[in-house]
Design an enzyme around this catalytic site. Structure first.
Site, mmCIF file in Angstrom:
data_model
loop_
_atom_site.group_PDB
_atom_site.id
_atom_site.type_symbol
_atom_site.label_atom_id
_atom_site.label_comp_id
_atom_site.label_asym_id
_atom_site.label_seq_id
_atom_site.Cartn_x
_atom_site.Cartn_y
_atom_site.Cartn_z
ATOM 1 N N GLY A 120 0.831 -1.212 0.000
ATOM 2 C CA GLY A 120 0.000 0.000 0.000
ATOM 3 C C GLY A 120 0.860 1.254 0.000
ATOM 4 C CG ASP A 166 1.727 -9.545 6.735
ATOM 5 O OD1 ASP A 166 1.923 -9.896 7.913
ATOM 6 O OD2 ASP A 166 0.951 -8.631 6.422
ATOM 7 C CG MET A 208 -0.338 -11.116 13.087
ATOM 8 S SD MET A 208 0.682 -9.669 13.455
ATOM 9 C CE MET A 208 -0.460 -8.674 14.353
ATOM 10 N NE ARG A 471 36.411 -30.739 14.716
ATOM 11 C CZ ARG A 471 36.065 -29.645 14.048
ATOM 12 N NH1 ARG A 471 36.256 -29.583 12.744
ATOM 13 N NH2 ARG A 471 35.540 -28.607 14.662
ATOM 14 C CG MET A 662 28.969 -18.660 22.893
ATOM 15 S SD MET A 662 28.844 -17.244 23.970
ATOM 16 C CE MET A 662 27.212 -16.680 23.609
ATOM 17 C CD GLN A 664 30.993 -26.229 17.621
ATOM 18 O OE1 GLN A 664 30.801 -27.083 18.478
ATOM 19 N NE2 GLN A 664 32.049 -26.236 16.844
#
Length: 780
Positions: A120, A166, A208, A471, A662, A664
């Site tokens: 709009g 949205d 919403m 690994r 932290m 990971q």
């Protein structure tokens, strides 16, 4: 690019004025866009004005239109909403209002307008532009402006940025605010899940989105909801029976909860609204389940913007300024939007028209067309959701291929979501799916078990790696791995992991020469916080790590702002790859980000210190510097901290923070959940086709290069690339791809931090046409 061209950007805006406004509903990330427009505008030599309270401020003029300064947009990045205010404005819809707005702009010499808002707001901007000449004539006739003023402001340039939670605007994959809204929704869904499990409840959540089901759809994918109602695809006539059957089947399989997501504009085939209360009454009446309704409401618009939205807002803001300053009277008003990870410019009215076409198609009940007009990204989400949610797992294994799924490398958020969708799509196709614990080591030791539908239930939102990951590379254990491939009759391998998953794939390719058992198709899904896997612009888990760093930086900046005259040096992960440091620097508003890919010297460090000394003389008395863990073996975090401490004596003090592991951890972000889910589904579909292709004389034999691939996101498409082809594109010593797309964003970081650099700032988004883009390959 020549020095002259570099320098041109710095004088592009001299003598010009830009106004920036936010209009319509607010969205997180708008502030990042406003900040970028102001700072890049000032960098190019233009004057930049805030228009407070949207179009209402433009009409009312006076104090609502104020000149912006560099410092006036400081500390805005991490704030939700819009700092300059927004309003829905009736006056601007009338010609009289637009006449007053034109008068206010002409008097200030403003001929460039950047509008951040929904469809709009952008349509209003285009109307304003098309009437501009007539409005000036009227003002001149009324004696409100002089002929000279009218001549100086003879045309108006308009660029739109789509800010709307949205994601209902056609032409862009993501609008500013959508990702943050998904963060709020997923935080709530995760919280509700724990209480629902405790009481064996069914929850109906209303999200919403007006007449667009994007938020509801992606939420359903990201939390593994049992059912979703979206306006674009109304349920079949007998949906009540289907829904109740689905809920009871889920309970029978051992689930303690049901989640139903409803978009606020959800309708049935006849256009009748489907409300949350209707659904609750249905479930209680037919199944007798304890059911609760939660309407999320305006929570979704609030809170801190996600890292994605801050980066998106910043990138779009930079591109908007360039589009405005390069504009001519003949350039159509454009929208700066995102396609894949590319910034593109699209004609504003083409986008608005397609957006209106969607509404028209839905009003006329042409739902298939509405879905197509929403774009490839929306369609893909819907296809994957349907696959995962609306199919009953077959009782017999009709496809009867055996595929193994494993994690390799360091644990990262989103791995479990990828495993879940891989396993479930495999089962839907009638295959037997095995899971391997502890990577290649587990494959060698035979730590393998069969996974059923419920095995991966509820995995989407869980961080880390539930299968366990190592690994270890396969080369040393080819003998045992080959034996287990035969023993468990493994015919395809899905490897989810980081750089080790890719190098492991290369080793499997090499091993095919000696071991026939290794001649089975395999696919690597990149999953690592470092985002350093060749063949993909993004890795699963990098977005979660980025948000963790961002959140920490926000808190650290707050501490620095309170202390005054303090500089923080923060070390991020990523190995030799500077993706996290660069993107977090952009998202957190850092003064500098040191990375391996852009070598720096002691002189560069000195320039940064001098820059911070100058900054302390302004109203913004704090600094934030990011350093990638392996950017330089001699200029360590300690070295930089000591240097800053010494050079800043008496002017600022320094502190250092090593963020460590932290990065990971944590619950995966909506983006990582969604990306991982789609990657898993795509990989499994490819795998089934590849196994069928390689089936000869009663056994699987795949030894062609295209039977071992990395599935990656490249610009606008998901592509399978043979690992052998990616070899040339890899720097194995430093475990990074030789070319990385995000390096082109580095100049933006420097300009937004007020460095006087002669660098090309724009991503050079070309004006495309929406029809051409639709037929392109935007798949995510």
């Amino acid at each position: 690019m020549t020095h002259e061209e570099h320098h041109a950007a710095k004088s592009l805006g001299v003598g010009k004025a830009i106004a920036v406004l936010t209009s319509g509903g607010d969205a997180q990330g708008m502030n990042a866009a406003v900040r970028a427009v102001v700072r890049v505008g000032i960098y190019t030599g233009a004057r930049v004005f805030f228009v407070h309270e949207g179009y209402q401020g433009l009409v009312d003029g006076g104090d609502n239109i104020r000149e912006a300064t560099w410092e006036s947009v400081s500390m805005m990045l991490q704030l939700g909403g819009t700092v300059i205010g927004s309003a829905r404005c009736k006056d601007f819809r009338e010609r009289e209002g637009r006449l007053r707005a034109a008068h206010n702009l002409v008097k200030r010499g403003i001929t460039n307008l950047c509008v951040i808002g929904g469809d709009g707001s952008l349509t209003g901007a285009d109307t304003f532009r098309s009437e501009w000449g007539d409005l000036l004539n009227d003002l001149q006739k009324a004696g409100k402006i002089t002929a000279e003023e009218a001549n100086k402001s003879s045309y108006l340039n308009i660029v739109g940025l789509v800010g709307s939670i949205d994601n209902d605007f056609c032409g862009t994959d993501m609008t500013i605010g959508t990702d943050s809204a998904l963060h709020r929704i997923i935080e709530i869904v995760d919280a509700i899940t724990t209480t629902a499990q405790s009481h064996q409840r069914t929850f109906v959540l209303e999200v919403m989105g007006r007449h667009c089901g994007y938020l509801a759809l992606v939420t359903s994918l990201s939390c593994g909801a049992d059912w979703v109602f979206i306006p674009e695809c109304p349920p079949d006539d007998a949906w009540e029976e289907h829904l109740c059957r689905r809920l009871s089947e889920t309970r029978t399989r051992g689930s303690r909860l049901n989640i139903i997501i409803v978009a606020e504009g959800a309708i049935d085939k006849n256009g009748q609204l489907i409300t949350s209360e209707n659904i609750k009454d249905l479930v209680v009446k037919r199944l007798g389940y304890d059911t609760r309704v939660t309407v999320l409401g305006h929570v979704q618009r609030g809170g801190t913007p996600s890292a994605f939205d801050r980066i998106l807002g910043s990138r779009m803001g930079v591109e908007a300024v360039m589009a405005l300053l390069e504009g001519t009277p003949d350039t159509p008003a454009c929208v700066v939007s995102l396609s894949g990870n590319q910034a593109v410019r699209l004609p504003l009215m083409e986008c608005v028209q397609v957006t209106k076409d969607v509404t028209k198609a839905m009003n006329e009940k042409r739902f298939d067309e509405a879905m197509k007009l929403r774009g490839r990204s929306f369609m893909n989400n819907w296809e994957v959701y349907k696959l995962l949610a609306h199919v009953r797992p077959p009782v017999t294994k009709s496809g009867s291929y055996t595929v193994a799924v494993m994690n390799v490398g360091a644990p990262t958020a989103g791995m479990n979501a990828a495993v879940r969708s891989t396993v479930r799509i495999g089962l839907i196709q009638g295959n037997r799916v095995l899971v391997v614990h502890d990577g290649f080591e587990g494959l060698a030791k035979g730590q393998i078990e069969e996974a059923g539908w419920s095995y991966v239930g509820g995995w989407t939102g869980q961080g880390g790696s539930k299968l366990g990951t190592k690994r270890t590379l396969p080369k040393k254990s080819f003998e045992q791995i080959s034996a287990n491939i035969t023993k468990f009759n493994i015919q395809g391998l899905v490897i989810i992991g980081g750089f080790e998953a890719y190098t492991g794939g290369l080793e499997l390719m090499e091993g095919r020469k000696q071991y026939d058992e290794l001649c089975i198709p395999f696919v690597v899904i990149p999953a690592t916080v470092s985002n350093n896997v060749p063949g993909s612009d993004f890795s699963v888990g990098a977005d979660t790590a980025l948000n963790t760093i961002c959140m920490t930086c926000d808190r650290i900046k707050q501490s620095a702002a309170g202390t005054k005259r303090r500089v923080f040096i923060i070390e991020t992960m990523g190995g030799y790859c500077g993706y996290l440091a660069t993107m977090a620097g952009l998202a957190a508003g850092a003064d500098a980000a040191y990375i391996f890919e852009e070598p720096f010297t002691i002189r560069d460090l000195q320039v940064n210190v001098e820059h911070l000394v100058q900054k302390m003389k302004t109203t913004v008395k704090r600094g934030l510097v990011l350093r990638n863990e392996k950017c330089n073996e001699n200029y360590t975090t300690d070295f930089i901290f000591n240097l800053y401490s010494e050079e800043g004596k008496g002017i600022f003090d320094s502190r250092k923070n090593v963020l460590g592991h932290m990065q990971q951890g944590g619950s995966p972000t909506p983006l990582d959940r969604n990306f991982a889910t789609k990657m898993g589904a795509k990989a499994m579909n490819w795998m089934s086709g590849k196994i069928k292709e390689s089936y000869r004389n009663g056994r699987i034999f795949a030894n062609t290069p295209d039977s071992g691939c990395v599935l990656g996101m490249r610009k606008r498409a998901l592509v399978f690339q043979p690992v052998t082809e990616l070899k040339e594109q890899t720097d194995f010593e430093h475990r990074i791809p030789k070319e990385q797309w995000w390096l082109k964003l580095r100049p933006i970081l420097k300009i937004l931090a007020k460095y006087e650099i002669d660098l090309d700032t724009s991503e050079h988004a070309h004006l495309e046409h929406i029809t051409r883009k639709r037929s392109g390959e935007a798949t995510i």
